[in-house]
Design an enzyme around this catalytic site. Structure first.
Site, mmCIF file in Angstrom:
data_model
loop_
_atom_site.group_PDB
_atom_site.id
_atom_site.type_symbol
_atom_site.label_atom_id
_atom_site.label_comp_id
_atom_site.label_asym_id
_atom_site.label_seq_id
_atom_site.Cartn_x
_atom_site.Cartn_y
_atom_site.Cartn_z
ATOM 1 N N ASP A 141 0.755 -1.331 -0.026
ATOM 2 C CA ASP A 141 0.177 -0.007 -0.055
ATOM 3 C C ASP A 141 0.940 1.419 0.053
ATOM 4 O OD1 ASP A 141 0.745 -0.819 2.729
ATOM 5 O OD2 ASP A 141 -0.518 0.763 3.617
ATOM 6 N N GLU A 142 0.450 2.361 -0.512
ATOM 7 C CA GLU A 142 0.729 3.641 -0.367
ATOM 8 C C GLU A 142 2.215 3.758 -0.803
ATOM 9 O OE1 GLU A 142 -2.137 5.545 2.932
ATOM 10 O OE2 GLU A 142 -0.436 4.148 3.563
HETATM 11 C C1 NGO Z 1 -4.064 3.137 5.770
HETATM 12 C C2 NGO Z 1 -2.831 3.052 5.562
HETATM 13 C C3 NGO Z 1 -2.085 2.692 7.201
HETATM 14 C C4 NGO Z 1 -2.799 3.659 8.130
HETATM 15 C C5 NGO Z 1 -4.242 3.435 8.034
HETATM 16 C C6 NGO Z 1 -4.800 4.386 9.046
HETATM 17 C C7 NGO Z 1 -3.560 1.171 4.489
HETATM 18 C C8 NGO Z 1 -3.753 -0.040 3.867
HETATM 19 N N1 NGO Z 1 -2.415 1.902 4.675
HETATM 20 O O1 NGO Z 1 -4.700 1.841 5.366
HETATM 21 O O2 NGO Z 1 -0.722 2.773 6.978
HETATM 22 O O3 NGO Z 1 -2.264 3.047 9.364
HETATM 23 O O4 NGO Z 1 -4.732 3.796 6.607
HETATM 24 O O5 NGO Z 1 -6.242 4.199 8.960
#
Ligand code: NGO
Length: 512
Positions: free
Chosen positions: A327-328
């Protein structure tokens, strides 16, 4: 006349109420079972009630002992566990495993008459799920650790039950804040009570690396040494991790380890200089902003590192899945990200595991057997994954992120995906929530708890309860007649159970 009214209130009304409570079809069960048929009889537990095991499975003994230990403290009864060849005993709880393919892995039948109570399943997991139903049929006091006086009775009839989805999970982020083995065990017990079968552990992130990797010891020595806010962090040794896995297994819960990559990797980059482009270790990070870190996608050392990590994790994880995050990855070029995920999926496969990733991984050339976890507000990535033939785990942040605040006054949590009160948490159907993601595309549902703002077990319980029982129902039950109002009435009655179990739950004005 007056006398008749008194008679009604003093004698008849309580009698009616008892009958109503003693009607199996009115029992307050979460998740709601597939089919309930009430009969007039009542089964009464006494000090002479025995637990009888019938069937070949070696796990029956363990299940019998589990049930006996569950019932003993509050009732004060002994519940001797014995093997049985027939169903002839009376004042008996039978745990029966026999070939009943229609019940699958987790389905069960529960038949309650005056003489006996029979939980019958195709597989041991079904017996375990049936025991959770029995727990809820008994008065709430059954959850007490000390002896209580209560009417130890369950109403007669038959429950035929089986889950809608094979994957019903909860996630715990142990990276942002670290939680002890005992906390994780309590979390397991709490989710098991609602028939969940997956515990996803988010074991690494920018703020901490939480699992011992013997070939890369600094990951925990350095990367595990702090957490959000600068506390001392912590990690699980492989031995402790195995203990968690075993504890979960006994509750028919599969542990899914997540090692997040290529982003969310600052803790690893801080542990080993050679994982960085300038050969300099990053500083440890204790903030909460994300998206700044990345592994080097073009260096062989990165893949040697990942191979070692996956190999060691696969060896101590009996379950079929390994989660690689994905993710991200805002600091990884898109092209590089694709190359990276393509390579990592091969590594996971090499160690005979199925790869799960957050749906962001749909950008890569993922194979059909990979699983994508939907979480974002916009479902594009998840739809892309579906179009690649990949199955989806439904975790839409707007409904199921347990770190979202209940409302603007909530002392814990975040609200980037909105506020998620208990009604909003329950009142959606995973199979119709996103256009383009239908029932057949969905493996199941999972409720994540990210812990940027969550410091201890009390905080965990506050965010998880009372939302989690609803998520468990969305995963287990047939939602044809789903109704928040009806569910709320059942949930209301659980307050007493939460209190006896000393769960620090949120007393939502939507419910109580
Ligand atoms: C996102 C992020 C996480 C955060 C979270 C907080 C995902 C999959 N990546 O979810 O790093 O902790 O939000 O709500």
């Amino acid at each position: 006349m007056k006398k008749n009214v008194t008679l009604f209130f003093v004698f008849l009304l309580p009698a009616f109420l008892t009958i109503a409570q003693n009607n199996l079809s009115k029992a307050n069960l979460i998740p709601r079972p597939f089919k309930v048929t009430a009969e007039e009889s009542v089964f009464r537990f006494t000090d002479k009630t025995g637990i009888y095991l019938k069937g070949e499975s070696p796990e029956l003994k363990q299940l019998g002992t589990y049930l006996s230990k569950l019932l003993k403290p509050a009732t004060g009864f002994t519940f001797k566990v014995k093997k049985a060849n027939s169903l002839d005993a009376v004042n008996a709880i039978y745990l029966v495993i026999k070939d009943k393919e229609e019940l699958g892995e987790e389905g069960y039948h529960l038949k309650i008459s005056k003489e006996k109570l029979v939980i019958c399943a195709n597989k041991p997991a079904g017996i375990f799920r049936g025991i959770q139903t029995l727990r809820q049929l008994l008065p709430a006091e059954i959850e007490s650790k000390k002896q209580e006086t209560a009417n130890w009775e369950v109403p007669g009839g038959v429950i035929e039950d089986k889950p809608e989805y094979i994957y019903r999970g909860a996630m715990l982020d142990v990276s942002r804040h670290f939680f002890s083995v005992d906390d994780v065990k309590r979390y397991i017990d709490l989710i098991a009570a609602y028939k969940m079968n997956i515990l996803h552990l988010h074991l690494s992130d920018d703020q901490g690396w939480r699992i011992e990797i013997k070939s890369w010891p600094n990951l925990t020595k350095i990367g595990g040494s702090t957490q959000v806010g600068g506390g001392k962090g912590g990690f699980y040794t492989q031995k402790q991790y195995k203990e968690i896995v075993k504890y979960a297994q006994k509750r028919y819960i599969t542990v899914i380890p997540e090692l997040d990559m290529p982003g969310h990797t600052n803790a690893a980059l801080a542990s080993y200089p050679e994982l960085n482009p300038d050969n300099k270790a990053k500083k440890l990070y204790t903030g909460t902003k994300v998206g700044f870190s990345t592994l080097m996608t073009d260096k062989e050392i990165t893949y040697r590192f990942i191979d070692d990590v996956i190999r060691e994790i696969a060896a101590i994880t009996p379950g079929p899945y390994i989660h690689i995050g994905g993710d991200e990855s805002h600091s990884t070029d898109k092209e590089d990200y694709i190359v990276f995920i393509n390579r990592v999926q091969k590594i996971v496969k090499k160690y005979n595991k199925t790869m799960i990733g957050w749906a962001d991984i749909a950008a890569a050339d993922i194979e059909k057997e990979v699983i994508a976890q939907f979480w974002q507000q916009i479902p594009d990535n998840a739809i892309k994954a579906v179009n690649k033939g990949v199955k989806i785990i439904m975790s839409p942040a707007t409904r199921i992120y347990m770190d979202m605040q209940y409302d603007s006054l909530c002392p814990l949590g975040l609200h980037w995906a909105g506020y998620v009160e208990v009604d909003k948490a329950y009142d959606w159907n995973p199979a119709t929530y996103v256009q383009g993601i239908g029932r057949t595309n969905i493996l199941g549902i999972e409720a994540p708890l990210w812990t940027e703002t969550i410091l201890n077990m009390d905080d965990i319980e506050f965010m998880v309860f009372p939302r989690l029982p609803g998520y468990a129902e969305l995963g287990w039950s047939n939602l044809d007649n789903q109704s928040w109002e009806e569910y709320r009435e059942r949930l209301k009655t659980f307050a007493k159970r939460f209190e006896i179990m000393e769960i620090n739950y949120y007393k939502s004005p939507k419910v109580w």
